[in-house]
Design a protein around this motif. Structure first.
Motif, PDB file in Angstrom:
ATOM      1  N   ILE A  85      38.275  30.349  45.253  1.00 27.65           N
ATOM      2  CA  ILE A  85      39.469  29.514  45.127  1.00 27.65           C
ATOM      3  C   ILE A  85      39.077  28.050  44.966  1.00 27.65           C
ATOM      4  O   ILE A  85      38.365  27.484  45.784  1.00 27.65           O
ATOM      5  CB  ILE A  85      40.393  29.667  46.351  1.00 27.65           C
ATOM      6  CG1 ILE A  85      40.955  31.093  46.426  1.00 27.65           C
ATOM      7  CG2 ILE A  85      41.541  28.654  46.286  1.00 27.65           C
ATOM      8  CD1 ILE A  85      41.828  31.342  47.635  1.00 27.65           C
ATOM      9  N   ASP A  86      39.578  27.463  43.877  1.00 29.73           N
ATOM     10  CA  ASP A  86      39.550  26.018  43.684  1.00 29.73           C
ATOM     11  C   ASP A  86      40.952  25.534  44.043  1.00 29.73           C
ATOM     12  O   ASP A  86      41.924  25.883  43.359  1.00 29.73           O
ATOM     13  CB  ASP A  86      39.208  25.697  42.234  1.00 29.73           C
ATOM     14  CG  ASP A  86      39.307  24.214  41.907  1.00 29.73           C
ATOM     15  OD1 ASP A  86      39.696  23.416  42.787  1.00 29.73           O
ATOM     16  OD2 ASP A  86      39.010  23.840  40.760  1.00 29.73           O
ATOM     17  N   VAL A  87      41.069  24.737  45.109  1.00 33.89           N
ATOM     18  CA  VAL A  87      42.406  24.361  45.579  1.00 33.89           C
ATOM     19  C   VAL A  87      43.181  23.534  44.558  1.00 33.89           C
ATOM     20  O   VAL A  87      44.409  23.447  44.644  1.00 33.89           O
ATOM     21  CB  VAL A  87      42.350  23.607  46.929  1.00 33.89           C
ATOM     22  CG1 VAL A  87      41.837  24.503  48.034  1.00 33.89           C
ATOM     23  CG2 VAL A  87      41.543  22.322  46.823  1.00 33.89           C
ATOM     24  N   CYS A  88      42.481  22.941  43.593  1.00 33.70           N
ATOM     25  CA  CYS A  88      43.168  22.159  42.561  1.00 33.70           C
ATOM     26  C   CYS A  88      43.777  23.047  41.486  1.00 33.70           C
ATOM     27  O   CYS A  88      44.557  22.567  40.651  1.00 33.70           O
ATOM     28  CB  CYS A  88      42.202  21.158  41.924  1.00 33.70           C
ATOM     29  SG  CYS A  88      41.655  19.859  43.054  1.00 33.70           S
ATOM     30  N   ALA A  89      43.414  24.319  41.473  1.00 30.78           N
ATOM     31  CA  ALA A  89      43.922  25.242  40.461  1.00 30.78           C
ATOM     32  C   ALA A  89      45.294  25.768  40.851  1.00 30.78           C
ATOM     33  O   ALA A  89      45.699  25.719  42.011  1.00 30.78           O
ATOM     34  CB  ALA A  89      42.950  26.401  40.282  1.00 30.78           C
ATOM     35  N   ASP A  90      46.011  26.289  39.871  1.00 33.60           N
ATOM     36  CA  ASP A  90      47.299  26.926  40.103  1.00 33.60           C
ATOM     37  C   ASP A  90      47.444  28.015  39.041  1.00 33.60           C
ATOM     38  O   ASP A  90      47.517  27.702  37.847  1.00 33.60           O
ATOM     39  CB  ASP A  90      48.430  25.904  39.989  1.00 33.60           C
ATOM     40  CG  ASP A  90      49.804  26.519  40.186  1.00 33.60           C
ATOM     41  OD1 ASP A  90      49.872  27.694  40.615  1.00 33.60           O
ATOM     42  OD2 ASP A  90      50.814  25.836  39.915  1.00 33.60           O
ATOM     43  N   PRO A  91      47.449  29.282  39.429  1.00 35.39           N
ATOM     44  CA  PRO A  91      47.439  29.815  40.796  1.00 35.39           C
ATOM     45  C   PRO A  91      46.033  29.914  41.379  1.00 35.39           C
ATOM     46  O   PRO A  91      45.055  29.617  40.700  1.00 35.39           O
ATOM     47  CB  PRO A  91      48.052  31.206  40.613  1.00 35.39           C
ATOM     48  CG  PRO A  91      47.589  31.608  39.238  1.00 35.39           C
ATOM     49  CD  PRO A  91      47.593  30.350  38.414  1.00 35.39           C
ATOM     50  N   TRP A  92      45.974  30.362  42.636  1.00 31.06           N
ATOM     51  CA  TRP A  92      44.697  30.523  43.334  1.00 31.06           C
ATOM     52  C   TRP A  92      44.111  31.923  43.162  1.00 31.06           C
ATOM     53  O   TRP A  92      42.959  32.149  43.517  1.00 31.06           O
ATOM     54  CB  TRP A  92      44.872  30.244  44.820  1.00 31.06           C
ATOM     55  CG  TRP A  92      45.018  28.786  45.150  1.00 31.06           C
ATOM     56  CD1 TRP A  92      44.909  27.728  44.288  1.00 31.06           C
ATOM     57  CD2 TRP A  92      45.278  28.228  46.433  1.00 31.06           C
ATOM     58  NE1 TRP A  92      45.090  26.554  44.960  1.00 31.06           N
ATOM     59  CE2 TRP A  92      45.324  26.826  46.284  1.00 31.06           C
ATOM     60  CE3 TRP A  92      45.486  28.775  47.697  1.00 31.06           C
ATOM     61  CZ2 TRP A  92      45.567  25.964  47.353  1.00 31.06           C
ATOM     62  CZ3 TRP A  92      45.735  27.931  48.769  1.00 31.06           C
ATOM     63  CH2 TRP A  92      45.768  26.535  48.594  1.00 31.06           C
ATOM     64  N   GLY A  93      44.907  32.864  42.711  1.00 32.25           N
ATOM     65  CA  GLY A  93      44.412  34.221  42.530  1.00 32.25           C
ATOM     66  C   GLY A  93      44.640  35.132  43.717  1.00 32.25           C
ATOM     67  O   GLY A  93      44.212  36.294  43.691  1.00 32.25           O
ATOM     68  N   VAL A  94      45.284  34.636  44.755  1.00 30.76           N
ATOM     69  CA  VAL A  94      45.571  35.478  45.934  1.00 30.76           C
ATOM     70  C   VAL A  94      47.080  35.599  46.152  1.00 30.76           C
ATOM     71  O   VAL A  94      47.531  36.009  47.223  1.00 30.76           O
ATOM     72  CB  VAL A  94      44.891  34.918  47.209  1.00 30.76           C
ATOM     73  CG1 VAL A  94      43.381  35.027  47.097  1.00 30.76           C
ATOM     74  CG2 VAL A  94      45.321  33.480  47.473  1.00 30.76           C
ATOM     75  N   GLU A  95      47.837  35.248  45.129  1.00 31.02           N
ATOM     76  CA  GLU A  95      49.292  35.245  45.271  1.00 31.02           C
ATOM     77  C   GLU A  95      49.848  36.626  45.615  1.00 31.02           C
ATOM     78  O   GLU A  95      50.857  36.735  46.323  1.00 31.02           O
ATOM     79  CB  GLU A  95      49.939  34.712  43.991  1.00 31.02           C
ATOM     80  CG  GLU A  95      49.929  33.193  43.860  1.00 31.02           C
ATOM     81  CD  GLU A  95      48.548  32.604  43.627  1.00 31.02           C
ATOM     82  OE1 GLU A  95      48.384  31.395  43.820  1.00 31.02           O
ATOM     83  OE2 GLU A  95      47.615  33.357  43.249  1.00 31.02           O
ATOM     84  N   ASP A  96      49.183  37.685  45.162  1.00 36.13           N
ATOM     85  CA  ASP A  96      49.665  39.037  45.460  1.00 36.13           C
ATOM     86  C   ASP A  96      49.545  39.371  46.943  1.00 36.13           C
ATOM     87  O   ASP A  96      50.200  40.311  47.421  1.00 36.13           O
ATOM     88  CB  ASP A  96      48.892  40.078  44.646  1.00 36.13           C
ATOM     89  CG  ASP A  96      49.263  40.053  43.175  1.00 36.13           C
ATOM     90  OD1 ASP A  96      50.275  39.418  42.823  1.00 36.13           O
ATOM     91  OD2 ASP A  96      48.522  40.663  42.372  1.00 36.13           O
TER      92      ASP A  96
END
Length: 202
Positions: A85-96
């Motif tokens: 996870i890069d906190v600056c990204a959107d999404p983080w990839g763990v939304e599920d």
């Protein structure tokens, strides 16, 4: 080959941090940790609180290898595989996997660009349940001033490493949180002139 990394600072701060987390989180909680680093905190907290489901993460591949080694060697059934996870990204990839009961972020805010703090708050707003906890730990300024000479020295060292780094003001972090629907619930003084900030999602 043991790929675990170790940090003297983690050995010093993990018990005081755990004491705060045990007070603000339920005995059963789904937790996402940002910027987990070596994974020592994740291992220590998961051993102490088997009812916590802990999802570590870090953007660095070497850090994730260390986290995975901690999970394997300690046989931690309540720690999930580390996410990238890069906190600056959107999404983080763990939304599920959302919503989470808590997001935990230790020693990241001062050693990253300010955009990372803004990304952290945006992610907390997306992924925390209503009433969920965002916990941050580290060195902070208060009222525009350093809380100790050691923190002022630390701030100068950080800025030498990267001009975008630095000890942030509690008030600035609080404003960033408020803009995303998070309110500062508690400030806890910690050893070595650090603070724990406990935010709640509205």
């Amino acid at each position: 080959m043991d790929q675990r990394s170790f940090s003297p600072s983690t050995a010093r701060n993990r018990e005081p941090i755990l004491n705060v987390l045990q007070r603000v989180l339920a005995a059963k909680a789904k937790v996402l940790e940002l910027a987990s680093g070596a994974g020592e905190h994740a291992a220590y907290f998961a051993r102490a609180m088997p009812g916590w489901s802990w999802r570590p993460s870090d953007p660095d591949a070497g850090a994730r290898a260390s986290i995975a080694a901690w999970i394997e060697i300690e046989s931690l059934s309540n720690v999930l595989a580390p996410a990238a996870i890069d906190v600056c990204a959107d999404p983080w990839g763990v939304e599920d996997d959302a919503p989470f009961d808590a997001l935990v972020c230790i020693n990241m805010i001062h050693i990253s660009p300010w955009e990372a703090t803004l990304g952290l708050m945006a992610g907390a707003a997306r992924l925390l349940r209503t009433g969920g906890v965002l916990y941050t730990y580290g060195a902070y300024k208060s009222g525009g001033a350093h809380t100790a000479p050691s923190n002022e020295t630390f701030d100068a060292w950080l800025k030498q490493r990267d001009a975008r780094f630095g000890v942030r003001g509690v008030e600035d972090v609080e404003r960033a949180a408020q803009a995303r629907g998070l309110r500062l619930h508690e400030i806890v003084e910690m050893p070595a002139n650090n603070l724990s900030l406990v935010f709640l999602r509205n």
